[in-house]
Design a protein around this motif. Structure first.
Motif, PDB file in Angstrom:
ATOM      1  N   GLU A  21      44.624  38.544  32.446  1.00 40.12           N
ATOM      2  CA  GLU A  21      46.199  38.883  33.447  1.00 40.12           C
ATOM      3  C   GLU A  21      45.478  39.841  34.812  1.00 40.12           C
ATOM      4  O   GLU A  21      45.874  39.298  35.726  1.00 40.12           O
ATOM      5  N   VAL A  22      44.348  40.331  34.152  1.00 41.20           N
ATOM      6  CA  VAL A  22      43.793  41.966  35.580  1.00 41.20           C
ATOM      7  C   VAL A  22      42.580  41.696  35.780  1.00 41.20           C
ATOM      8  O   VAL A  22      41.627  41.965  36.622  1.00 41.20           O
ATOM      9  N   GLU A  74      45.030  29.862  44.552  1.00 42.78           N
ATOM     10  CA  GLU A  74      45.955  29.707  45.410  1.00 42.78           C
ATOM     11  C   GLU A  74      45.502  29.222  46.973  1.00 42.78           C
ATOM     12  O   GLU A  74      45.594  29.878  48.058  1.00 42.78           O
TER      13      GLU A  74
HETATM   14  C1  XIL Z   1      49.031  39.367  38.402  1.00 42.91           C
HETATM   15  C2  XIL Z   1      49.612  40.111  37.663  1.00 42.91           C
HETATM   16  O1  XIL Z   1      50.676  39.102  36.449  1.00 42.91           O
HETATM   17  C3  XIL Z   1      50.150  41.338  37.562  1.00 42.91           C
HETATM   18  O2  XIL Z   1      49.947  42.208  36.566  1.00 42.91           O
HETATM   19  C4  XIL Z   1      49.397  41.893  39.443  1.00 42.91           C
HETATM   20  O3  XIL Z   1      49.756  43.020  39.980  1.00 42.91           O
HETATM   21  C5  XIL Z   1      49.619  40.954  40.450  1.00 42.91           C
HETATM   22  O4  XIL Z   1      49.584  39.947  39.814  1.00 42.91           O
HETATM   23  N1  XIL Z   1      49.480  34.224  40.283  1.00 42.91           N
HETATM   24  C6  XIL Z   1      48.692  34.432  39.924  1.00 42.91           C
HETATM   25  C7  XIL Z   1      48.040  35.797  39.118  1.00 42.91           C
HETATM   26  O5  XIL Z   1      47.354  33.574  40.438  1.00 42.91           O
HETATM   27  O6  XIL Z   1      47.082  35.831  39.029  1.00 42.91           O
HETATM   28  C8  XIL Z   1      49.010  36.292  39.414  1.00 42.91           C
HETATM   29  O7  XIL Z   1      49.034  37.357  38.323  1.00 42.91           O
HETATM   30  C9  XIL Z   1      50.374  36.405  39.588  1.00 42.91           C
HETATM   31  C10 XIL Z   1      51.200  34.884  40.283  1.00 42.91           C
END
Ligand code: XIL
Length: 400
Positions: A105-106, A190
């Protein structure tokens, strides 16, 4: 088209079912690609039988875990997670039971990997990728070029002359390091903004766009392919489901992919984040017909489709947990019913597995102080209505 289990020989891209001594299932792995060998196709059929057999001893409510329910239809189910997977045994065990794929996720974002402009810190990402590799869990990488999660030093040193070099070097180092272990990369994340003043809809606030122009997108894909010859390279985007913004985003995304394909850019997959209700809490405005047509158009361009960050933002739903869970489940049901009807959709990853670790609690705190309940498992790792909705959607999906 490369298999998601890109670097493994065809003979290994088959379902693997290991049995415990008592006959229970330990793990399952299924290649989801259209290039399945005859042996693999036979094993897809076997997956259904194996999943049913395993159901008898996976006593948890709802029957076999999501990874088996998905695998039985030729799909992969996975979830996002991070270092807590390696330190929290209950979370780790639950994850391995339910998920066949994993996306950090990070820990693979720039801010996590780049303490300074000339250094990398791979401690957390190495640990996570080793953790997943030891458990035969597929890994998705996220994300090589994104306007967010850039380290503080970046703005001070990146300019029109240097940004391209930073992008190339970062991708070479990161995608190169994990070549063969990350099956699919979100190369660009994105890139679009439906409120952009640009005709092409590209996100004006992105430093990559500002410093390098629209060519940064193809450049990132080329660098990723040079660093990793076989990972499935993905363009990842959110906000395709409901307006405001969805109709324009879908059109701009299709046009962008068309341009990338026309110029020979190595792109194999479209990532549909599916953070449902993030930009519009009224699911009633889900344009199922338009969405389904959009998926068909992407598939017709020869792309695999991955639902990459699925969750249901429940901020606007009533506080009562049962009512909220039912509402969340119904959004999952509606969405997956449409998405999984498209055979090019090969994988679904939720953005987290348990409500205990969802970003929604941190990024969209409820006004009433109640914790968010956006994911298949509750904060105590118990299956809830959302889990059932996802499992049933897999059961009903056409076989891949
Ligand atoms: C989010 C994470 O879930 C969080 O923990 C972090 O603080 C910010 O990013 N779209 C994305 C992800 O592509 O990388 C994002 O993840 C959520 C929205």
């Amino acid at each position: 088209m490369a298999c998601f289990l890109a670097k493994r020989p065809a003979s290994e891209t088959v379902k693997q079912v290991r049995l415990r001594e008592d006959g229970g299932c330990v793990d399952h792995e299924l290649c989801m690609t259209r290039l399945l060998s005859r042996r693999a196709l036979l094993s897809v059929a076997a997956a259904g039988i194996a999943a049913a057999a395993c159901g008898s001893d996976t006593a948890a409510p709802g029957g076999p875990p999501l990874r088996e329910r998905a695998a039985a239809r030729g799909l992969v189910y996975g979830a996002a997670g991070d270092v807590e997977l390696t330190t929290n045994q209950q979370l780790g065990t639950t994850f391995v039971r339910e998920a066949g794929a994993f996306v950090p996720e990070v820990s693979l974002k720039w801010a996590a990997l780049r303490p300074a402009s000339d250094t990398f810190d791979f401690v957390a990402s190495d640990a996570l990728i080793a953790w997943a590799g030891a458990r035969t869990i597929l890994v998705r990488g996220h994300a090589l070029a994104w306007h967010q999660a850039l380290p503080n030093w970046f703005a001070g040193v990146a300019n029109e002359q240097t940004a391209g070099g930073f992008l190339d070097a970062h991708i070479a180092a990161v995608a190169g390091r994990y070549s063969g272990r990350v099956g699919s990369w979100d190369v660009v994340n994105e890139p679009l903004d439906p409120f952009s003043d640009r005709d092409d809809g590209l996100r004006e606030e992105s430093p990559w766009l500002r410093l390098l122009g629209p060519a940064y997108i193809a450049r990132a894909f080329v660098a990723a392919r040079e660093a990793d010859a076989t990972a499935v390279l993905t363009l990842n985007e959110y906000g395709f489901e409901n307006d405001p913004g969805a109709a324009r985003k879908r059109a701009d995304f299709l046009r962008l992919i068309g341009r990338l394909k026309d110029s020979g850019t190595p792109i194999q997959a479209a990532g549909l984040q599916a953070h449902l209700l993030q930009n519009n809490p009224r699911w009633a405005e889900f344009d199922a017909t338009g969405y389904s047509k959009f998926l068909g158009e992407l598939a017709a361009m020869g792309l695999q489709l991955f639902v990459t960050e699925l969750d249901v933002n429940d901020t606007a739903f009533p506080q009562d947990a049962r009512t909220r869970d039912a509402a969340v489940a119904s959004v999952y049901r509606d969405y997956l019913g449409v998405a999984l009807a498209e055979p090019a959709v090969k994988m679904v990853t939720t953005w987290g597995l348990s409500d205990r670790t969802s970003w929604i609690d941190r990024s969209y705190p409820r006004k009433d102080g109640a914790h968010a309940r956006p994911l298949p498992l509750d904060a105590g790792y118990q299956r809830k209505a959302a889990w059932e909705a996802v499992a049933t959607a897999f059961d009903r999906a056409p076989k891949r």
